[in-house]
Scaffold this motif. Structure first.
Motif, PDB file in Angstrom:
ATOM      1  N   ASN A   7      -8.722 -14.538   2.134  1.00  0.00           N
ATOM      2  CA  ASN A   7      -9.646 -13.855   1.497  1.00  0.00           C
ATOM      3  C   ASN A   7      -8.765 -12.727   1.146  1.00  0.00           C
ATOM      4  O   ASN A   7      -8.285 -11.857   1.860  1.00  0.00           O
ATOM      5  N   VAL A   8      -8.766 -12.478  -0.324  1.00  0.00           N
ATOM      6  CA  VAL A   8      -8.002 -11.107  -0.957  1.00  0.00           C
ATOM      7  C   VAL A   8      -9.132 -10.395  -1.357  1.00  0.00           C
ATOM      8  O   VAL A   8     -10.101 -10.853  -2.201  1.00  0.00           O
ATOM      9  N   VAL A   9      -9.275  -9.302  -0.559  1.00  0.00           N
ATOM     10  CA  VAL A   9     -10.558  -8.496  -0.594  1.00  0.00           C
ATOM     11  C   VAL A   9     -10.158  -6.995  -1.322  1.00  0.00           C
ATOM     12  O   VAL A   9     -11.104  -6.465  -1.793  1.00  0.00           O
ATOM     13  N   TRP A  10      -9.089  -6.536  -1.507  1.00  0.00           N
ATOM     14  CA  TRP A  10      -8.814  -5.260  -2.188  1.00  0.00           C
ATOM     15  C   TRP A  10      -7.769  -5.365  -2.692  1.00  0.00           C
ATOM     16  O   TRP A  10      -6.351  -5.710  -2.206  1.00  0.00           O
ATOM     17  N   LEU A  11      -7.297  -4.472  -3.946  1.00  0.00           N
ATOM     18  CA  LEU A  11      -6.326  -4.224  -4.631  1.00  0.00           C
ATOM     19  C   LEU A  11      -5.663  -3.157  -4.705  1.00  0.00           C
ATOM     20  O   LEU A  11      -6.318  -2.010  -4.962  1.00  0.00           O
ATOM     21  N   TYR A  12      -4.333  -3.241  -4.120  1.00  0.00           N
ATOM     22  CA  TYR A  12      -3.546  -1.762  -4.217  1.00  0.00           C
ATOM     23  C   TYR A  12      -2.968  -1.476  -5.536  1.00  0.00           C
ATOM     24  O   TYR A  12      -2.122  -2.150  -5.954  1.00  0.00           O
ATOM     25  N   LEU A  13      -3.442  -0.385  -6.407  1.00  0.00           N
ATOM     26  CA  LEU A  13      -3.046  -0.139  -7.680  1.00  0.00           C
ATOM     27  C   LEU A  13      -1.995   1.065  -7.765  1.00  0.00           C
ATOM     28  O   LEU A  13      -1.209   1.044  -8.585  1.00  0.00           O
ATOM     29  N   PHE A  14      -2.178   2.026  -6.890  1.00  0.00           N
ATOM     30  CA  PHE A  14      -1.484   3.170  -7.086  1.00  0.00           C
ATOM     31  C   PHE A  14      -1.229   4.322  -5.860  1.00  0.00           C
ATOM     32  O   PHE A  14      -2.313   4.031  -5.063  1.00  0.00           O
ATOM     33  N   SER A  15      -0.148   4.807  -5.703  1.00  0.00           N
ATOM     34  CA  SER A  15       0.059   5.875  -4.743  1.00  0.00           C
ATOM     35  C   SER A  15       1.114   6.578  -5.366  1.00  0.00           C
ATOM     36  O   SER A  15       1.863   6.121  -5.976  1.00  0.00           O
ATOM     37  N   GLU A  16       1.208   8.031  -5.072  1.00  0.00           N
ATOM     38  CA  GLU A  16       2.100   8.960  -5.501  1.00  0.00           C
ATOM     39  C   GLU A  16       3.168   8.451  -4.552  1.00  0.00           C
ATOM     40  O   GLU A  16       3.515   8.216  -3.653  1.00  0.00           O
ATOM     41  N   GLU A  17       4.705   8.791  -5.346  1.00  0.00           N
ATOM     42  CA  GLU A  17       5.792   8.741  -4.779  1.00  0.00           C
ATOM     43  C   GLU A  17       6.241   9.747  -4.235  1.00  0.00           C
ATOM     44  O   GLU A  17       6.332  10.964  -4.789  1.00  0.00           O
ATOM     45  N   ARG A  18       6.743   9.746  -2.856  1.00  0.00           N
ATOM     46  CA  ARG A  18       7.539  10.679  -2.042  1.00  0.00           C
ATOM     47  C   ARG A  18       8.510  10.281  -1.087  1.00  0.00           C
ATOM     48  O   ARG A  18       8.674   9.035  -1.308  1.00  0.00           O
ATOM     49  N   ASP A  19       9.142  11.162  -0.870  1.00  0.00           N
ATOM     50  CA  ASP A  19      10.331  11.058   0.189  1.00  0.00           C
ATOM     51  C   ASP A  19       9.706  10.614   1.587  1.00  0.00           C
ATOM     52  O   ASP A  19       8.963  11.362   2.228  1.00  0.00           O
ATOM     53  N   GLU A  20       9.827   9.108   1.846  1.00  0.00           N
ATOM     54  CA  GLU A  20       9.523   8.557   2.920  1.00  0.00           C
ATOM     55  C   GLU A  20      10.424   8.329   3.986  1.00  0.00           C
ATOM     56  O   GLU A  20      10.123   7.855   5.003  1.00  0.00           O
ATOM     57  N   SER A  21      11.552   8.844   3.809  1.00  0.00           N
ATOM     58  CA  SER A  21      12.805   8.399   4.651  1.00  0.00           C
ATOM     59  C   SER A  21      12.692   9.362   5.961  1.00  0.00           C
ATOM     60  O   SER A  21      13.184   8.932   7.100  1.00  0.00           O
ATOM     61  N   LYS A  22      12.286  10.446   6.105  1.00  0.00           N
ATOM     62  CA  LYS A  22      12.183  11.346   7.314  1.00  0.00           C
ATOM     63  C   LYS A  22      10.733  11.336   7.864  1.00  0.00           C
ATOM     64  O   LYS A  22      10.606  12.025   8.908  1.00  0.00           O
ATOM     65  N   GLY A  23       9.709  10.582   7.239  1.00  0.00           N
ATOM     66  CA  GLY A  23       8.507  10.646   8.211  1.00  0.00           C
ATOM     67  C   GLY A  23       7.381  10.195   6.962  1.00  0.00           C
ATOM     68  O   GLY A  23       7.650  10.453   5.830  1.00  0.00           O
ATOM     69  N   ARG A  24       6.276   9.417   7.611  1.00  0.00           N
ATOM     70  CA  ARG A  24       5.317   9.143   6.499  1.00  0.00           C
ATOM     71  C   ARG A  24       4.858  10.581   5.840  1.00  0.00           C
ATOM     72  O   ARG A  24       4.442  11.374   6.524  1.00  0.00           O
ATOM     73  N   SER A  25       4.564  10.482   4.713  1.00  0.00           N
ATOM     74  CA  SER A  25       4.035  11.521   3.762  1.00  0.00           C
ATOM     75  C   SER A  25       2.519  11.722   3.794  1.00  0.00           C
ATOM     76  O   SER A  25       1.808  12.623   3.540  1.00  0.00           O
ATOM     77  N   GLY A  26       1.839  10.359   4.369  1.00  0.00           N
ATOM     78  CA  GLY A  26       0.312  10.353   4.128  1.00  0.00           C
ATOM     79  C   GLY A  26      -0.215  10.169   2.805  1.00  0.00           C
ATOM     80  O   GLY A  26      -1.387  10.721   2.827  1.00  0.00           O
ATOM     81  N   MET A  27       0.595   9.881   1.955  1.00  0.00           N
ATOM     82  CA  MET A  27      -0.015   9.803   0.486  1.00  0.00           C
ATOM     83  C   MET A  27      -1.004   8.474   0.587  1.00  0.00           C
ATOM     84  O   MET A  27      -0.954   7.647   1.149  1.00  0.00           O
ATOM     85  N   PRO A  28      -2.351   9.074  -0.075  1.00  0.00           N
ATOM     86  CA  PRO A  28      -3.458   7.870   0.158  1.00  0.00           C
ATOM     87  C   PRO A  28      -3.157   6.829  -0.914  1.00  0.00           C
ATOM     88  O   PRO A  28      -2.477   7.156  -2.182  1.00  0.00           O
ATOM     89  N   THR A  29      -3.608   5.653  -0.756  1.00  0.00           N
ATOM     90  CA  THR A  29      -3.505   4.493  -1.589  1.00  0.00           C
ATOM     91  C   THR A  29      -4.762   4.335  -2.497  1.00  0.00           C
ATOM     92  O   THR A  29      -5.631   4.517  -1.937  1.00  0.00           O
ATOM     93  N   TYR A  30      -4.705   4.041  -3.773  1.00  0.00           N
ATOM     94  CA  TYR A  30      -5.843   3.942  -4.660  1.00  0.00           C
ATOM     95  C   TYR A  30      -5.901   2.832  -5.022  1.00  0.00           C
ATOM     96  O   TYR A  30      -5.095   1.910  -5.413  1.00  0.00           O
ATOM     97  N   GLY A  31      -7.327   2.128  -5.172  1.00  0.00           N
ATOM     98  CA  GLY A  31      -7.486   0.558  -5.583  1.00  0.00           C
ATOM     99  C   GLY A  31      -9.035   0.514  -5.435  1.00  0.00           C
ATOM    100  O   GLY A  31      -9.646   1.379  -5.273  1.00  0.00           O
ATOM    101  N   PHE A  32      -9.166  -1.062  -5.573  1.00  0.00           N
ATOM    102  CA  PHE A  32     -10.570  -1.342  -5.343  1.00  0.00           C
ATOM    103  C   PHE A  32     -10.979  -2.546  -4.598  1.00  0.00           C
ATOM    104  O   PHE A  32     -10.094  -3.440  -4.581  1.00  0.00           O
ATOM    105  N   GLN A  33     -12.149  -2.644  -4.270  1.00  0.00           N
ATOM    106  CA  GLN A  33     -12.510  -3.927  -3.362  1.00  0.00           C
ATOM    107  C   GLN A  33     -13.308  -4.814  -4.379  1.00  0.00           C
ATOM    108  O   GLN A  33     -13.881  -4.415  -5.457  1.00  0.00           O
ATOM    109  N   LEU A  34     -13.044  -6.283  -4.263  1.00  0.00           N
ATOM    110  CA  LEU A  34     -13.592  -7.163  -5.138  1.00  0.00           C
ATOM    111  C   LEU A  34     -15.007  -7.536  -4.272  1.00  0.00           C
ATOM    112  O   LEU A  34     -14.955  -7.439  -3.166  1.00  0.00           O
ATOM    113  N   SER A  35     -16.003  -7.921  -5.166  1.00  0.00           N
ATOM    114  CA  SER A  35     -17.114  -8.359  -4.600  1.00  0.00           C
ATOM    115  C   SER A  35     -17.272  -9.711  -4.643  1.00  0.00           C
ATOM    116  O   SER A  35     -16.882 -10.591  -5.654  1.00  0.00           O
TER     117      SER A  35
END
Length: 240
Positions: free
Chosen positions: A122-150
């Motif tokens: 089941n492909v249930v959700w599409l990941y479309l966008f998240s902000e780019e940050r320096d993730e090399s020193k630790g997770r930045s916690g940037m939220p991911t945006y996208g939408f659920q399929l019905s």
């Protein structure tokens, strides 16, 4: 539901759940307060926490304590701890259903994504966008945006175009409140596209663990992260 209501205000409680291949499992609840002057959301409930030790490091939901499936942005080269592929860990777990965040090696149009996955997933959700940050020193916690399929009762996709329109309508309201340049650019470039032309960075999939594990060597999979898992029981039939 409305709780602690009075003529001066009250509280809205949103009880959430996840559908893991036909199994409904509890997820965190969200609380927001309202009164005659406005409303206020408890954003702390939207935040996740991290568990870290010499053997484990993963994100989890603060209320359910379930592991959270995380995505990797294909434009970010270096992630702290590396990019994991946890699909391989599902190989010998025949008695489980799972959700897995699949991060692509590059953006793919949705018209391509529809052809990537077998019928038993089941492909249930599409990941479309998240902000780019320096993730090399630790997770930045940037939220991911996208939408659920019905999907309908036969587990058939209903109207991805309508799902896309609803997402961008909500996202536009969110952007207007945060005044973020990267979000504004994403909105301008994509809100008028047909869903088949949208560039997808990853997907959330659900299904039987043994079927999901078969995807581990697919060339489009840059990384994979297991989220909620649930044991299969004889009295509830998996959707796929």
């Amino acid at each position: 539901m409305i709780a602690n209501s009075s003529i001066l205000g009250g509280e809205v409680v949103t009880n959430q759940s996840k559908n893991i291949d036909g199994y409904i499992v509890p997820w965190s609840s969200l609380h927001s307060k309202y009164n005659v002057f406005g409303n206020e959301v408890d954003n702390n409930e939207r935040m996740t926490s991290w568990y870290h030790s010499l053997k484990n490091s993963y994100e989890y939901n603060r209320q359910t304590k379930q592991k959270v499936a995380t995505f990797y942005n294909p434009t970010i080269e270096n992630y702290y701890g590396g990019v994991k592929n946890e699909l391989a860990d599902l190989k010998n777990t025949d008695d489980l259903l799972a959700e897995v965040a699949i991060s692509f090696d590059r953006p793919y149009r949705y018209s391509e994504v529809k052809k990537m996955f077998p019928e038993n997933v089941n492909v249930v959700w599409l990941y479309l966008f998240s902000e780019e940050r320096d993730e090399s020193k630790g997770r930045s916690g940037m939220p991911t945006y996208g939408f659920q399929l019905s999907f309908d009762e036969k587990n058939q996709l209903i109207d991805a175009e309508a799902d896309k329109d609803y997402f961008f309508s909500s996202f536009e309201s969110h952007v207007s409140s945060v005044n973020n340049k990267a979000m504004v650019n994403f909105l301008k470039e994509n809100e008028n596209k047909k869903v088949d032309d949208l560039e997808v960075l990853g997907v959330m999939i659900t299904g039987q663990a043994k079927n999901l594990a078969e995807l581990k060597d697919k060339p489009f999979v840059r990384g994979s992260s297991v989220g909620v898992t649930v044991p299969i029981v004889p009295y509830i039939v998996p959707e796929k």
